[in-house]
Design an enzyme around this catalytic site. Sequence first.
Site: not given
Ligand SMILES: [Zn+2]
Length: 449
Positions: A88, A90, A93, A245, A248, A345-346
């Site tokens: 997972h 991104h 971004k 998602h 969250e 994640d990010n």
């Molecule tokens: Zn995410």
Amino acid sequence: MIPAFKSLRWPEAPAYVIRNARVPLPFLGSSAPPVSADAEGLVPADLHVAEGKIAAVVMGAARSADGNQGPSIDLGGRQVWPGLVDLHTHLDKAHTIGRSPNPDGTFNSARLAATADRPLRSHADIVRRMDFGLRAAYAHGVAAIRSHLDTYPDNAETTWAAASEMAVRWTDRITLQLVSLCPIDLLQDAFGDHVAALVAAAGGVLGGVTRSSLGPGPIPEADLTVMLDRLFALAARHDLDVDLHVDESGDPNANTLPHVARAALRHGYAGRVTCGHCCSLAVQPEAQALATLDLLAEARISIVTLPTVNMYLQDRVAGRTPRWRGVTLVRETRQRGILVAAAGDNCRDSFYAYGDHDMVDTFRQAVRILHLDHPISEATALVGPLPARIARLAGTCGSLEPGMPARLIAFNARSMDELIARPQSDRVVIDAGKPVTAAVPDYSELWDD
Ligand SMILES: [Zn+2]
């Protein structure tokens, strides 16, 4: 005297043996022996490499019995892992924090900053930042990545064209899976058909976030059912897996997860759905949360926990110290046989200011944040074999089994405590049997002045 790690020379021959390694049991898959793991779940093993693949994994007494006198490297009992799976991320971004910062670090500000950043993401911009992220991941020993992509009417075409181009460009080094991401109410009209077709053309996964595009409030239950039915109908039309998602949030009323599970069952999608985050499970009444987990087990929904980003975003209130860690109920989930992965994640965007696409770092932090230790013997499953199974990549990455690519990470650490204590900056990453010489990219590549 065991030689220092930095003095070891990797064999250059196409066939060689990695002698005297230790491998965490979860990475051994079907080659795992019933005994001989130590208290940390580490198994002494020799790995035979030939033509870029793992030819054999030899454990126990058979190791000394094998009379192979060919090229070899003796690791002195240090650990070897497979290339890891980041389920997972991104990548579209990532590395936008400089131009689109988050003024107060909250989830809501992150969302607003990301929305404002979206028009800046041209084809060239996405390719540049994705390539930066993929090179960092590759140097750290990541073998496969699933990336969510912001997919809105104003950017869907550009983003999917750029990301698909990167998936092809990277196909020999990192397996890249792409997932659409937008609030699920946006999929209700013709745009939903368009997104599902884009995803299908890229061999991707249909995704979304179970909140409204209109603001932070919850979607009314009746609407949620309609929206999920539409999403699953789109997925079924193109035979797509689903990755959402979900919840969250630290608000116990964020409770879309059981609705997703019921929709999966309704649409014959048991075993084809992944839910990321699921933070609010940890702040709901115990009986309610556990009943939801039973439902997840029934629908065979997989869970992805994002420990670093959850700890960063959840319970962030100006002027107040956070009181909980933000992560979902991993132990209770595993106890029900539900597949669980830990992922990154990010990276350096408005949702998380840090990160370097390094799954070893994610693992080290996950152990601490989620108490995956004492005992630690099963923890590595969350970054290798389990995400590989969820992504349908088992047999190609995430474990060390005969016939699989020789995609490895060798660490200057025998025990798990040695491995987790240091950032492992001196790890040796092996791809197709050969050491990877590429370093992480220089930040200056992303400086525009
Ligand atoms: Zn995410």
